[in-house]
Design a protein around this motif. Structure first.
Motif, PDB file in Angstrom:
ATOM      1  N   ARG A 127       0.872  -1.318  -0.126  1.00 27.70           N
ATOM      2  CA  ARG A 127       0.096   0.070  -0.082  1.00 27.70           C
ATOM      3  C   ARG A 127       0.869   1.297   0.096  1.00 27.70           C
ATOM      4  N   MET A 128       1.984   1.450   0.754  1.00 28.50           N
ATOM      5  CA  MET A 128       2.908   2.322   0.886  1.00 28.50           C
ATOM      6  C   MET A 128       3.341   2.476  -0.477  1.00 28.50           C
ATOM      7  N   ALA A 129       3.605   1.504  -1.220  1.00 26.26           N
ATOM      8  CA  ALA A 129       4.611   1.668  -2.320  1.00 26.26           C
ATOM      9  C   ALA A 129       3.592   2.280  -3.359  1.00 26.26           C
ATOM     10  N   ALA A 130       2.239   1.715  -3.334  1.00 29.49           N
ATOM     11  CA  ALA A 130       1.242   2.086  -4.244  1.00 29.49           C
ATOM     12  C   ALA A 130       1.116   3.864  -4.056  1.00 29.49           C
ATOM     13  N   PHE A 131       1.104   3.855  -3.031  1.00 26.04           N
ATOM     14  CA  PHE A 131       0.779   5.445  -2.661  1.00 26.04           C
ATOM     15  C   PHE A 131       1.921   6.280  -2.856  1.00 26.04           C
ATOM     16  N   ALA A 132       3.133   5.917  -2.731  1.00 25.28           N
ATOM     17  CA  ALA A 132       4.285   6.701  -3.020  1.00 25.28           C
ATOM     18  C   ALA A 132       4.578   6.843  -4.376  1.00 25.28           C
ATOM     19  N   GLU A 133       4.181   5.906  -5.426  1.00 29.19           N
ATOM     20  CA  GLU A 133       4.255   6.026  -6.634  1.00 29.19           C
ATOM     21  C   GLU A 133       3.223   6.956  -7.087  1.00 29.19           C
ATOM     22  N   ARG A 134       1.907   7.071  -6.707  1.00 31.86           N
ATOM     23  CA  ARG A 134       1.073   7.964  -6.871  1.00 31.86           C
ATOM     24  C   ARG A 134       1.434   9.389  -6.830  1.00 31.86           C
ATOM     25  N   VAL A 135       2.139   9.699  -5.488  1.00 29.70           N
ATOM     26  CA  VAL A 135       2.660  11.109  -4.847  1.00 29.70           C
ATOM     27  C   VAL A 135       3.776  11.120  -5.997  1.00 29.70           C
ATOM     28  N   ARG A 136       4.688  10.621  -6.480  1.00 27.52           N
ATOM     29  CA  ARG A 136       5.897  10.647  -7.300  1.00 27.52           C
ATOM     30  C   ARG A 136       5.455  10.876  -8.464  1.00 27.52           C
ATOM     31  N   SER A 137       4.635  10.345  -9.104  1.00 27.90           N
ATOM     32  CA  SER A 137       3.960  10.496 -10.565  1.00 27.90           C
ATOM     33  C   SER A 137       3.332  11.664 -10.788  1.00 27.90           C
ATOM     34  N   ILE A 148       1.272  17.352  -5.844  1.00 25.00           N
ATOM     35  CA  ILE A 148       2.033  17.562  -4.388  1.00 25.00           C
ATOM     36  C   ILE A 148       3.586  17.485  -4.877  1.00 25.00           C
ATOM     37  N   LYS A 149       3.993  18.652  -4.338  1.00 25.75           N
ATOM     38  CA  LYS A 149       5.517  18.936  -4.487  1.00 25.75           C
ATOM     39  C   LYS A 149       6.229  18.951  -3.313  1.00 25.75           C
ATOM     40  N   ASN A 150       5.391  19.065  -2.073  1.00 29.94           N
ATOM     41  CA  ASN A 150       6.223  19.104  -0.682  1.00 29.94           C
ATOM     42  C   ASN A 150       5.719  18.027   0.305  1.00 29.94           C
ATOM     43  N   VAL A 151       6.652  17.453   0.979  1.00 26.21           N
ATOM     44  CA  VAL A 151       6.164  16.194   1.748  1.00 26.21           C
ATOM     45  C   VAL A 151       6.499  16.746   3.055  1.00 26.21           C
ATOM     46  N   VAL A 152       5.692  16.850   4.209  1.00 28.70           N
ATOM     47  CA  VAL A 152       6.351  17.282   5.632  1.00 28.70           C
ATOM     48  C   VAL A 152       5.847  16.175   6.629  1.00 28.70           C
ATOM     49  N   ASN A 153       6.918  15.522   6.966  1.00 28.55           N
ATOM     50  CA  ASN A 153       6.587  14.521   8.077  1.00 28.55           C
ATOM     51  C   ASN A 153       6.651  15.377   9.647  1.00 28.55           C
ATOM     52  N   ILE A 154       5.559  15.029   9.955  1.00 26.26           N
ATOM     53  CA  ILE A 154       5.470  15.466  11.449  1.00 26.26           C
ATOM     54  C   ILE A 154       5.577  14.243  12.520  1.00 26.26           C
ATOM     55  N   GLY A 155       6.556  14.272  13.309  1.00 19.90           N
ATOM     56  CA  GLY A 155       6.513  13.034  14.100  1.00 19.90           C
ATOM     57  C   GLY A 155       7.725  13.528  15.164  1.00 19.90           C
ATOM     58  N   ILE A 156       7.863  12.563  16.259  1.00 21.20           N
ATOM     59  CA  ILE A 156       9.058  12.976  16.776  1.00 21.20           C
ATOM     60  C   ILE A 156       9.407  11.742  17.405  1.00 21.20           C
ATOM     61  N   SER A 172      21.093  11.692  -2.553  1.00 22.20           N
ATOM     62  CA  SER A 172      21.345  11.348  -3.792  1.00 22.20           C
ATOM     63  C   SER A 172      20.624  10.774  -4.548  1.00 22.20           C
ATOM     64  N   PHE A 173      19.905   9.857  -3.745  1.00 22.84           N
ATOM     65  CA  PHE A 173      18.905   8.947  -4.411  1.00 22.84           C
ATOM     66  C   PHE A 173      17.582   9.406  -4.508  1.00 22.84           C
ATOM     67  N   THR A 174      17.220  10.531  -3.862  1.00 23.65           N
ATOM     68  CA  THR A 174      15.978  11.350  -3.882  1.00 23.65           C
ATOM     69  C   THR A 174      15.507  11.896  -5.324  1.00 23.65           C
ATOM     70  N   ASP A 175      14.218  12.091  -5.325  1.00 25.85           N
ATOM     71  CA  ASP A 175      13.598  12.669  -6.383  1.00 25.85           C
ATOM     72  C   ASP A 175      13.815  14.102  -6.040  1.00 25.85           C
ATOM     73  N   ARG A 176      14.721  14.829  -6.621  1.00 26.88           N
ATOM     74  CA  ARG A 176      15.164  16.244  -6.426  1.00 26.88           C
ATOM     75  C   ARG A 176      14.084  17.307  -6.484  1.00 26.88           C
ATOM     76  N   GLY A 177      13.103  16.759  -7.187  1.00 29.65           N
ATOM     77  CA  GLY A 177      11.704  17.696  -7.571  1.00 29.65           C
ATOM     78  C   GLY A 177      10.757  18.093  -6.255  1.00 29.65           C
ATOM     79  N   LEU A 178      11.050  17.058  -5.379  1.00 32.27           N
ATOM     80  CA  LEU A 178      10.295  16.832  -4.145  1.00 32.27           C
ATOM     81  C   LEU A 178      10.799  17.729  -3.011  1.00 32.27           C
ATOM     82  N   THR A 179      10.409  18.509  -2.146  1.00 35.03           N
ATOM     83  CA  THR A 179      10.874  19.037  -0.689  1.00 35.03           C
ATOM     84  C   THR A 179      10.278  18.330   0.258  1.00 35.03           C
ATOM     85  N   VAL A 180      11.254  17.992   0.805  1.00 27.81           N
ATOM     86  CA  VAL A 180      10.669  17.106   2.032  1.00 27.81           C
ATOM     87  C   VAL A 180      11.467  17.592   3.189  1.00 27.81           C
TER      88      VAL A 180
END
Ligand code: F6P
Length: 549
Positions: A127-137, A148-156, A172-180
């Protein structure tokens, strides 16, 4: 739970104390190398892509044999097997400890309460992979239809440190078009800085919390929702396209207003600080893609299998754990430095701090009896060359024994252009030079031979004999990162097993949480807090008088 003999009363403990007093106390690494020409080749263990050199330690074959006897006596491998089998070795919380299942292959079978938990793990990964691909594509869009161009993880804690560290490590393996970005601190400045230049229409918030009750995370998530809805000028219907949750607690996720269809679950047999390769890794998976994420999990699994099957003398986590015990329990070392020679591993040691210190910062044993032996060390460190110009002075010439791990790579990441890649040899020259200097130092005679005036000889002498482990890999890949983390996870396990402590609970964080809740009304509303001690009461009064109205 069976009563085990007190650690310090075991004959294997006494044997190590004698061994230290009889010979090792005055042993010099210079001598150990001079009298044992094969040492540099023999004291190396390989696991996966990691070459772990432990020759620069204050040990002999006898030391290793005695440490291994202690591990046998304390049944480290018995506890290890119980962990892998899914037994409830987290005794104070009555839970299994199965982060190893998070990276197990699809066809593995591990049962908790009579149920195979592996299919559930893979269902969530899928499920994570399917979701990740939908965001990435770009297929997954925000409320207004924008990509979606920005992903903000909120956690501690464990819901932040792992993905934040790994995102940096694998940049260096990340999609540089996304801000995380990663928000953890309840200080509003953290969220402010993370979102101030972002467009809410293009921003996805990932709310990561095992319990979904952690005050910092819920407070930040609530503020993020307010920011989003205000920015979009929309009602709560916008939340579904901009908020997903990673949690074990579906009820609390729903209470917060996140559709549980947008929740990626994990389970109570995954400890927070061991959760980064569960759903908690979603932000990283979006950044690097599901295939790279799988490579990382396979790296973890490789070291799990090594730890599960390698004999004691070639078992890397066992060895590293026992070396830590040698220094912490028999040489009074209070801390352990982890020094990565990779800018990408800038947050690696911070990640290890929670892993190690929350796991093994304990002072009662598994039976609840006070321990009379040292447990987990203070873990600290920053990337190597920066440390050289800050605190290495103390490691080289201070009065404290600080065992250190040096982690380096034969190659820079592929992405660096030629000129910057060429700097890598200089970086690694420092890496090798430091472990050499720490081990062998410089004698007064060597200093004199350089023509140094007598009054400066003592100042320029290096005692050496500072123990280090050198971990070298070809390059920092997702798999290598997984291998490194699993290596440290199991090292921490080994130490907890020998010390007979529960490495998987964290009761020590509770009191502060309770007291903070009690103090808060005094700050916000000025109400009296019953039972506040005089020092804290005076501080609260001072705070209130300084606070701008
Ligand atoms: O307070 C410590 C702790 O419980 C950690 O063990 C955990 O990683 C962190 O808080 C965050 O907890 P949660 O994921 O439930 O928000």
């Amino acid at each position: 739970m069976p009563d085990s003999p007190k650690l310090t009363r075991r004959p294997q403990w006494a044997a190590l104390e004698d061994h230290r007093a009889d010979g090792m106390l005055h042993t010099r690494l210079r001598e150990l190398f001079a009298t044992d020409p094969g040492r540099a080749e023999r004291y190396v263990v390989r696991v996966g892509d990691l070459r772990i050199d432990y020759s620069k330690h204050l040990i002999t074959d006898e030391t290793l044999a005695l440490l291994q006897e202690l591990a046998v006596a304390t049944d480290v491998f018995g506890l290890r097997d119980a962990m892998f089998r899914g037994e409830k070795i987290n005794v104070t919380e009555d839970r299994a400890v199965l982060h190893t299942v998070l990276r197990a292959p699809r066809d593995a079978v591990v049962e908790v309460d009579g149920q195979n938990v592996v299919p559930g793990v893979h269902a969530v990964l899928d499920r994570m992979a399917a979701f990740a691909e939908r965001v990435r594509s770009g297929e997954w869009t925000g409320h207004t239809g924008r990509r979606i161009k920005n992903v903000v993880n909120i956690g501690i804690g464990g819901s932040d440190l792992g993905p934040a560290m790994a995102y940096d490590a694998l940049r260096s393996f990340t999609d540089r078009g996304l801000t995380v970005r990663f928000v953890s601190n309840v200080d509003g400045a953290d969220l402010h800085e993370a979102v101030r230049d972002l467009d809410p229409a293009e921003t996805l918030f990932i709310i990561a919390s095992k319990t979904f009750t952690t005050i910092e995370t819920i407070t930040n998530a609530t503020s993020a929702r307010t920011w989003l809805l205000a920015g979009l000028k929309a009602g709560p219907e916008a939340v579904a396209r901009h908020f997903v949750a990673l949690s074990t607690n579906a009820g609390k996720v729903a209470d917060f207003g996140i559709d549980t269809d947008n929740m990626f679950e994990f389970w109570d047999w995954v400890g927070g600080r061991y959760s980064f390769d569960s759903a908690i890794g979603l932000s990283l998976m979006i950044a690097i893609g599901p295939d790279r994420f799988r490579e990382m999990l396979d790296g973890f699994h490789l070291v799990d299998e090594h730890f599960r099957t390698a004999p004691a003398e070639a078992n890397a986590p066992l060895l590293l754990g026992l070396l830590g015990i040698w220094y912490g329990n028999f040489h009074d070392a209070q801390s352990h430095a982890v020094l990565p020679y990779s800018h990408y591993l800038s947050r690696f040691t911070a990640y290890l701090q929670q892993l190690d210190m929350e796991s093994n910062g304990k002072s009662v044993d598994r039976q609840g009896r006070p321990v009379d032996w040292q447990t987990g060390p203070v873990v600290w460190g920053t990337p190597g060359t920066n440390g050289q110009h800050a605190y290495y002075q103390l490691i080289h010439q201070g009065t404290k024994l600080i065992p250190a791990d040096f982690i380096g790579f034969a190659n820079p990441v592929d992405e660096l252009e030629t000129g910057l890649a060429a700097q890598h040899d200089l970086l690694m020259a420092n890496f090798f030079a430091q472990t050499q200097a720490l081990a062998f130092g410089k004698t007064p005679d060597e200093v004199r031979a350089e023509g140094v005036p007598e009054h400066l000889v003592a100042h320029k002498t290096f005692q050496g004999n500072h123990p280090t482990t050198t971990i070298l890999a070809r390059e920092l890949t997702p798999s290598v990162l997984g291998q490194l983390i699993a290596l440290y996870e199991h090292k921490v396990f080994v130490q907890g097993a020998v010390w007979n402590i529960d490495s998987f609970d964290q009761w020590g964080v509770e009191l502060g949480k309770v007291l903070a809740k009690r103090v808060e009304p005094a700050l916000t509303e000025g109400t009296d807090v019953p039972g506040l001690d005089p020092s804290t009461a005076a501080l609260v009064a001072a705070y209130r008088s300084l606070r701008k109205k």
